[in-house]
Structures are given as structure tokens and as C-alpha cells.
Write an enzyme that holds these catalytic residues in place. Sequence first.
Site, mmCIF file in Angstrom:
data_model
loop_
_atom_site.group_PDB
_atom_site.id
_atom_site.type_symbol
_atom_site.label_atom_id
_atom_site.label_comp_id
_atom_site.label_asym_id
_atom_site.label_seq_id
_atom_site.Cartn_x
_atom_site.Cartn_y
_atom_site.Cartn_z
ATOM 1 N N GLU A 140 0.752 -1.295 -0.062
ATOM 2 C CA GLU A 140 0.099 -0.207 -0.043
ATOM 3 C C GLU A 140 0.848 1.419 -0.136
ATOM 4 O OE1 GLU A 140 -3.272 -1.884 3.048
ATOM 5 O OE2 GLU A 140 -2.417 -0.088 3.212
ATOM 6 N N CYS B 11 3.091 8.477 1.602
ATOM 7 C CA CYS B 11 3.217 7.581 2.679
ATOM 8 C C CYS B 11 3.441 6.292 2.112
ATOM 9 C CB CYS B 11 2.065 7.441 3.776
ATOM 10 S SG CYS B 11 2.213 6.266 4.935
ATOM 11 N N CYS C 237 4.900 -7.048 8.345
ATOM 12 C CA CYS C 237 5.884 -6.448 9.253
ATOM 13 C C CYS C 237 6.054 -7.464 10.417
ATOM 14 C CB CYS C 237 5.212 -5.079 9.845
ATOM 15 S SG CYS C 237 6.236 -4.330 11.057
ATOM 16 N N CYS D 229 2.799 -4.892 16.791
ATOM 17 C CA CYS D 229 2.102 -3.939 17.617
ATOM 18 C C CYS D 229 0.601 -4.486 17.548
ATOM 19 C CB CYS D 229 2.569 -2.576 16.879
ATOM 20 S SG CYS D 229 4.189 -2.050 16.810
ATOM 21 N N CYS E 285 -2.041 -2.536 14.933
ATOM 22 C CA CYS E 285 -1.554 -2.367 13.744
ATOM 23 C C CYS E 285 -2.005 -3.449 12.778
ATOM 24 C CB CYS E 285 -0.087 -2.276 13.641
ATOM 25 S SG CYS E 285 0.443 -1.825 11.954
ATOM 26 N N GLY F 203 5.352 -1.880 7.250
ATOM 27 C CA GLY F 203 6.815 -2.414 7.596
ATOM 28 C C GLY F 203 7.296 -1.665 8.408
ATOM 29 N N GLU F 204 8.566 -1.956 9.276
ATOM 30 C CA GLU F 204 9.348 -1.239 9.750
ATOM 31 C C GLU F 204 10.588 -0.717 8.985
ATOM 32 O OE1 GLU F 204 9.511 0.031 12.921
ATOM 33 O OE2 GLU F 204 11.726 0.506 12.297
ATOM 34 N N SER G 177 9.925 6.538 10.137
ATOM 35 C CA SER G 177 9.080 6.518 11.513
ATOM 36 C C SER G 177 9.553 4.912 11.777
ATOM 37 C CB SER G 177 7.743 6.325 11.075
ATOM 38 O OG SER G 177 6.867 6.003 12.346
ATOM 39 N N SER H 98 7.522 5.929 17.128
ATOM 40 C CA SER H 98 6.122 5.490 17.621
ATOM 41 C C SER H 98 6.111 5.276 19.289
ATOM 42 C CB SER H 98 5.658 4.403 16.865
ATOM 43 O OG SER H 98 5.592 4.760 15.383
ATOM 44 N N LEU H 99 5.634 5.997 20.042
ATOM 45 C CA LEU H 99 5.829 5.824 21.360
ATOM 46 C C LEU H 99 4.680 5.154 22.178
ATOM 47 C CD1 LEU H 99 8.137 6.587 23.680
ATOM 48 C CD2 LEU H 99 6.751 8.466 23.909
ATOM 49 N N HIS H 100 3.531 5.736 21.787
ATOM 50 C CA HIS H 100 2.195 5.108 22.307
ATOM 51 C C HIS H 100 2.163 4.918 23.821
ATOM 52 C CE1 HIS H 100 1.754 5.376 18.070
ATOM 53 N NE2 HIS H 100 2.354 4.187 17.732
ATOM 54 N N ASN I 14 -7.168 4.141 14.609
ATOM 55 C CA ASN I 14 -8.040 3.728 13.527
ATOM 56 C C ASN I 14 -8.354 2.190 13.918
ATOM 57 O OD1 ASN I 14 -9.185 4.210 11.195
ATOM 58 N ND2 ASN I 14 -7.128 5.012 10.426
ATOM 59 N N CYS J 155 -2.510 1.825 8.362
ATOM 60 C CA CYS J 155 -1.522 0.884 7.471
ATOM 61 C C CYS J 155 -1.952 -0.540 7.393
ATOM 62 C CB CYS J 155 -0.258 0.812 8.540
ATOM 63 S SG CYS J 155 0.177 2.309 9.315
#
Length: 361
Positions: free
Chosen positions: A91, A104, A111, A115, A118, A162-163, A194, A217-219, A293, A336
Site C-alpha cells: 500500500e 506515505c 511487518c 504492535c 496495527c 513495515g518497519e 518512522s 512510535s511511542l504510544h 484507527n 496501515c
Amino acid sequence: MQRVNIKDLTRQELEHIITDLGEPGYRAQQIWDWLYRKYMFSFANMSNLPPGLRKRLADKTFISWPRLLKRQEAEDTIKYLLQLRDGQGIETVLMRYRSWHSLCLSTQVGCAMACKFCASTRGGKLRDLSTAEMLDQVLFVQRELNSKGDKPITRVVLMGMGEPLDNYENVIKFIYILHDPDGLNMGFRRITISTCGLVPGIMKLTQEGIPVNLAVSLHAPDNKLRDKIMPINKRYPLEKLLKACREYVEVIGRRITLEYTLIAGMNDSLKHAEELTRLLDNLSCHINIIPLNPIPGCDYRPSSPKTTTGFVNYLRARGMSVTQRREMGQSITAACGQLRLVRGKGGRIDNSEGQGNDYLG
Ligand code: SAH
């Protein structure tokens, strides 16, 4: 002999091939012009190259071009599901802002980071994307914009599937070609990587010394909660992550962005906000609050507007730099990996006919 994807080559690497073929090095520049300025995917049309060179290049290399499987347009986003040569689907999302376009893009198929919230990580990582496959996402969308006389892509964010730091070599090569004034000529400062917090990758990037934007990405503001929603935290806990972030800021001289997705009842209380201010004390950073999301199979829900405002205001009142990302493309499942999930079987389509265009014509 296996042919190489010509967009996996730096300009110097292409020059080597060209001079090995007994041609002058400036031909590499002409080829790059066709690839990166004219979005050409056939050697046959590279009319300023001698026909013999075109033939020999096509013997040694090929030009990839993704196939469009699905295109979904909402007010401010266009989402593309693109098929690669091996049938995998990835994507890419174009985000339209008033005065610029930001793309993006994905860096892996799937991935491995797991997480909880995700969609990209469902089914794990299938493979890394090559440098060429990342460039192709930019070229595909740029070509479409160009054909409509629309404004070009001026920012790229590696926030799709992906990372990026789990595919370091290909990502860095992609960034150098994207940046090259003879390639896509994009300033480093317009490129954002990111990461979920792969500390060795952040350290490598620090050594690389290029002024790209780093978003982490802390979250969650504490290890217990972060362990729960982002398993990578068990390997690289917050102390190590923040240390790597501080080093990055110090060496590169740019502030870092921290992504924080608000999940109802999980990480969105004022106590969390307070912990966050303590954690980030003295770090030159910007906090980006992202609405969650919701994805199928995960019961996490977005925080209410009231809670979100309270959280943001708390941070602002303590002098932190905060933005609230507006919800983009939720109507087209732009989080994502969601389009690929909806499509089923990881977007893999067996018929890969029509992939790339490497014929001589
Ligand atoms: N692997 C990288 C980049 C891809 S994800 C990273 O983790 O940063 C890009 C951003 O979207 C990350 O901040 C990620 O945590 C966030 N994200 C993923 N799924 C989401 C969802 N369902 N809702 C809101 N944000 C999400």
C-alpha cells in the site's frame, strides 16, 4: 545470469555497468533522466541511447513497474494497492495538503513487529521491499500526478506497511537515490523515517549523519504498558530507546517526533500525560497525537474527542510542542495494512503477468 533491477543501482553502480559495456559514463545520467524524470519503464523508448546499448542493458538489467490493483480516493487521500513482480501487494497513500503532497510508503510486505493495534503486522513479515520497490511507489504516484498537471510529491514518509529500520540497507539506499539531485532531488529534511523503536537502527541512522526526520512510535509512557501494546519494548525498553533518541538529537541537531496514538482507557488519562512529560523532559521533540484507527480483531477503540482535547491541552500547558494529526482517509481504511487485509490473503495475487516492462519493443 540473473538481471538486476536497474533502480536498485546507485548512479555510480550504473556508471560502472555502462563503462563495462564500453560506453561513456554520462549515459548513466541519461538513463536516470528517463527513469526518474520521465517515469519510463521500457528501454525501447530511451531514444537518446544507441540501440545497441539499449539491447545490452536489457540483457543485464530490467526496469520494474508496479501494477495497480486498487485505487481508492477520498477527500484528502488517495490510496493505492500496488502489485509487485512476485505477486505481493503493498500500500501507498498520497496525502493531499493545501500546498504540498506527501506520500506515505511501505518498506516491507507485512511487518514482524507485532504492535497490537496495527493491521500491517497480521500474518507477520513476508519480505523486505527492495530499494527499487520503494522508488517505484514514488514514481508510480508521481507519474499519475504529472499526467494530470497536479503538483508533485514534495514529502515522503516511511509510515506505510513495515518497519523501515528492519530493512535498513535498502531503505538507506532508497533515501540516497530519492535525495540525489540527479535522481528525485528530494531534500533530506523532507523525508521522514518512522520506527517502532529499533534501537540499533536508530544508532546506525545517527552515524549515517543525514538530516532526515526521525519519528518514533511511542504510544505509552511506561514500560509495563508499552510491553503490552508494542512487544518490541521488551527488547528495547524506554530507557534504551530514549537514550538513542537523545543521541540522535544531539548528533544530528534536529528535534525528533514522537507518535502517540490515543487508545480509549489504555494510554489516554491525564496521569499518562503527566508521565509522558516526565519521560520527555529535556528532549528536543515534537509530539504527534494520532487518533486510533480501529482494526478488525482488536477491540481497542479511539479516545473520545473530549479525552483527546484534555490530553493535548495538558501537554501544551506544560510547554510541549504538540500537534493532533487530523484523521485522514479513515473512510478508505487508510490505516496501515488495512486495504491489503480487506483484500485477503495478504493481497497476494498469483497472476503477476504484466509486471514491469523490460522488453525491448
Ligand atoms: N513501523 C513504523 C512505521 C509504520 S506505522 C512505526 O512503527 O513507526 C506508522 C504509524 O502508524 C506508527 O506510529 C504506528 O504505530 C501507527 N499505527 C499503526 N496502526 C495504527 C492504527 N490502527 N491506528 C493508529 N495508528 C496506527
